[in-house]
Design an enzyme around this catalytic site. Sequence first.
Site, PDB file in Angstrom:
ATOM      1  N   SER A 133       0.867  -1.182   0.000  1.00 30.08           N
ATOM      2  CA  SER A 133       0.000   0.000   0.000  1.00 30.08           C
ATOM      3  C   SER A 133       0.903   1.230   0.000  1.00 30.08           C
ATOM      4  O   SER A 133       1.930   1.272  -0.682  1.00 30.08           O
ATOM      5  CB  SER A 133      -0.912  -0.061   1.230  1.00 30.08           C
ATOM      6  OG  SER A 133      -1.681   1.104   1.356  1.00 30.08           O
ATOM      7  N   TYR A 147      -5.232   8.121  -5.483  1.00 40.28           N
ATOM      8  CA  TYR A 147      -4.202   7.123  -5.122  1.00 40.28           C
ATOM      9  C   TYR A 147      -4.437   6.626  -3.696  1.00 40.28           C
ATOM     10  O   TYR A 147      -4.420   5.418  -3.433  1.00 40.28           O
ATOM     11  CB  TYR A 147      -2.818   7.754  -5.270  1.00 40.28           C
ATOM     12  CG  TYR A 147      -1.666   6.864  -4.882  1.00 40.28           C
ATOM     13  CD1 TYR A 147      -1.389   5.693  -5.587  1.00 40.28           C
ATOM     14  CD2 TYR A 147      -0.839   7.196  -3.807  1.00 40.28           C
ATOM     15  CE1 TYR A 147      -0.318   4.885  -5.229  1.00 40.28           C
ATOM     16  CE2 TYR A 147       0.235   6.395  -3.444  1.00 40.28           C
ATOM     17  CZ  TYR A 147       0.488   5.238  -4.163  1.00 40.28           C
ATOM     18  OH  TYR A 147       1.543   4.435  -3.809  1.00 40.28           O
ATOM     19  N   LYS A 151      -5.274   2.732  -2.531  1.00 34.85           N
ATOM     20  CA  LYS A 151      -4.467   2.015  -1.545  1.00 34.85           C
ATOM     21  C   LYS A 151      -5.299   1.718  -0.285  1.00 34.85           C
ATOM     22  O   LYS A 151      -5.163   0.643   0.312  1.00 34.85           O
ATOM     23  CB  LYS A 151      -3.220   2.824  -1.195  1.00 34.85           C
ATOM     24  CG  LYS A 151      -2.203   2.945  -2.338  1.00 34.85           C
ATOM     25  CD  LYS A 151      -1.698   1.590  -2.809  1.00 34.85           C
ATOM     26  CE  LYS A 151      -0.436   1.688  -3.660  1.00 34.85           C
ATOM     27  NZ  LYS A 151      -0.008   0.390  -4.214  1.00 34.85           N
TER      28      LYS A 151
HETATM   29  P1  NDP Z   1       8.230   1.857  -9.796  1.00 33.98           P
HETATM   30  O1  NDP Z   1       7.523   2.797 -10.705  1.00 33.98           O
HETATM   31  O2  NDP Z   1       9.715   1.840  -9.808  1.00 33.98           O
HETATM   32  O3  NDP Z   1       7.696   0.375  -9.994  1.00 33.98           O
HETATM   33  C1  NDP Z   1       6.340   0.116 -10.251  1.00 33.98           C
HETATM   34  C2  NDP Z   1       6.216  -1.259 -10.851  1.00 33.98           C
HETATM   35  O4  NDP Z   1       4.833  -1.535 -11.086  1.00 33.98           O
HETATM   36  C3  NDP Z   1       6.943  -1.391 -12.199  1.00 33.98           C
HETATM   37  O5  NDP Z   1       7.555  -2.652 -12.219  1.00 33.98           O
HETATM   38  C4  NDP Z   1       5.796  -1.363 -13.195  1.00 33.98           C
HETATM   39  O6  NDP Z   1       6.041  -2.083 -14.388  1.00 33.98           O
HETATM   40  C5  NDP Z   1       4.730  -2.086 -12.384  1.00 33.98           C
HETATM   41  N1  NDP Z   1       3.395  -1.961 -12.963  1.00 33.98           N
HETATM   42  C6  NDP Z   1       2.664  -0.845 -13.172  1.00 33.98           C
HETATM   43  N2  NDP Z   1       1.485  -1.172 -13.745  1.00 33.98           N
HETATM   44  C7  NDP Z   1       1.474  -2.527 -13.891  1.00 33.98           C
HETATM   45  C8  NDP Z   1       0.551  -3.472 -14.397  1.00 33.98           C
HETATM   46  N3  NDP Z   1      -0.634  -3.105 -14.925  1.00 33.98           N
HETATM   47  N4  NDP Z   1       0.886  -4.796 -14.369  1.00 33.98           N
HETATM   48  C9  NDP Z   1       2.077  -5.192 -13.861  1.00 33.98           C
HETATM   49  N5  NDP Z   1       3.004  -4.350 -13.399  1.00 33.98           N
HETATM   50  C10 NDP Z   1       2.703  -3.030 -13.404  1.00 33.98           C
HETATM   51  O7  NDP Z   1       7.687   2.300  -8.327  1.00 33.98           O
HETATM   52  P2  NDP Z   1       7.852   1.618  -6.891  1.00 33.98           P
HETATM   53  O8  NDP Z   1       8.844   0.537  -6.928  1.00 33.98           O
HETATM   54  O9  NDP Z   1       8.037   2.706  -5.947  1.00 33.98           O
HETATM   55  O10 NDP Z   1       6.397   1.016  -6.691  1.00 33.98           O
HETATM   56  C11 NDP Z   1       6.191  -0.220  -6.014  1.00 33.98           C
HETATM   57  C12 NDP Z   1       4.974  -0.098  -5.124  1.00 33.98           C
HETATM   58  O11 NDP Z   1       5.264   0.783  -4.033  1.00 33.98           O
HETATM   59  C13 NDP Z   1       3.728   0.474  -5.812  1.00 33.98           C
HETATM   60  O12 NDP Z   1       2.597  -0.268  -5.417  1.00 33.98           O
HETATM   61  C14 NDP Z   1       3.655   1.901  -5.275  1.00 33.98           C
HETATM   62  O13 NDP Z   1       2.340   2.394  -5.282  1.00 33.98           O
HETATM   63  C15 NDP Z   1       4.183   1.691  -3.853  1.00 33.98           C
HETATM   64  N6  NDP Z   1       4.687   2.877  -3.181  1.00 33.98           N
HETATM   65  C16 NDP Z   1       5.751   3.577  -3.673  1.00 33.98           C
HETATM   66  C17 NDP Z   1       6.222   4.694  -3.005  1.00 33.98           C
HETATM   67  C18 NDP Z   1       7.398   5.483  -3.512  1.00 33.98           C
HETATM   68  O14 NDP Z   1       7.621   6.614  -3.041  1.00 33.98           O
HETATM   69  N7  NDP Z   1       8.210   4.960  -4.409  1.00 33.98           N
HETATM   70  C19 NDP Z   1       5.596   5.183  -1.759  1.00 33.98           C
HETATM   71  C20 NDP Z   1       4.499   4.346  -1.303  1.00 33.98           C
HETATM   72  C21 NDP Z   1       4.080   3.251  -1.998  1.00 33.98           C
HETATM   73  P3  NDP Z   1       6.549  -1.405 -15.761  1.00 33.98           P
HETATM   74  O15 NDP Z   1       8.053  -1.382 -15.665  1.00 33.98           O
HETATM   75  O16 NDP Z   1       6.035  -2.316 -16.810  1.00 33.98           O
HETATM   76  O17 NDP Z   1       5.954  -0.020 -15.838  1.00 33.98           O
END
Ligand code: NDP
Length: 273
Positions: A133, A147, A151
């Site tokens: 989340s 968003y 979440k």
């Molecule tokens: P990134 O953008 O680096 O990674 C997001 C990932 O989600 C990528 O691998 C992307 O794939 C994938 N993705 C998006 N849409 C889909 C889909 N339809 N099917 C499969 N994969 C998908 O961000 P984060 O690593 O930060 O994000 C990871 C999690 O952490 C998320 O749930 C985000 O909401 C949560 N989060 C992040 C925070 C932050 O500050 N970074 C804070 C709080 C929560 P692709 O490469 O194909 O786009």
Amino acid sequence: MSTWLITGASSGLGRALAEHVLNAGHNLVATARNTDSVDDLVNAYPDTALTTILDVTERASIDAAVTAAQERFGGIDVIVNNAGYGYTGAVEEGENDAVARLFATNFFGPVDLIKAALPGMRDRGTGTIINVSSVGARVPIPGGGYYAAAKAAIEGLSGSLRQEVEPLGLRVMVIEPGSMRTEFRGRSADHADTQLEAYDKVLGRTGDKALGPQRGDPAKAAAAIVRAVEDPEPPGLLLLGTDALGGFHAATRAATGDVEQFEHLTRSTDATL
Ligand code: NDP
């Protein structure tokens, strides 16, 4: 050794967790929309890594990934609903089709994976479901309403799911990261096309309000998640980062303050017995 399945393993937290899980000696199904981004993991760990295409908005790809995991490793011990992205815009600016896509990825996709993985986990009487989340679900900011809602939806579901599956031997963990150094604010970020001048200032579009620093290190976050899963008594909620911790305490204090201040009204609404 356990078997993990991670969504969104192409970048950020998912990628860091994939590397950590493999390095720790576990089996991994590293899933991504484009497996080119994770093929190097199979080269590095040919015996323990499997990659499959998984778009969380495509139920068929979810089912195929779960089947592939069953066939290769005999079952999944830990699923990580990590794939997700943010959407920025005032509530009035939000576009329904974009918001529907946001919920498809951040809520309905994770639900589909949970439902696909549960029969195998129930049969084996073991398994951990991790839903990534955000502390933003608890500490919303202007422009982050949709968003936060997506979440908060998966968090609400997780609470009931935990009580349903714990008697079956399964665990459910919600992860609330603070800001991490990933693609979250980069190529993954989505924004409402509509921008109403009335919200420019409160959303910081006038340049007088900066987003906070991205303190979180995804590699350290990955290590913390694995340690939490391996704990004999894993938490139902894991915060990641001191910004998440500060936000959690501030939100809890604010909610408690409101509840205590108006307790007399709260108590006034029971029917007379
Ligand atoms: P990134 O953008 O680096 O990674 C997001 C990932 O989600 C990528 O691998 C992307 O794939 C994938 N993705 C998006 N849409 C889909 C889909 N339809 N099917 C499969 N994969 C998908 O961000 P984060 O690593 O930060 O994000 C990871 C999690 O952490 C998320 O749930 C985000 O909401 C949560 N989060 C992040 C925070 C932050 O500050 N970074 C804070 C709080 C929560 P692709 O490469 O194909 O786009």
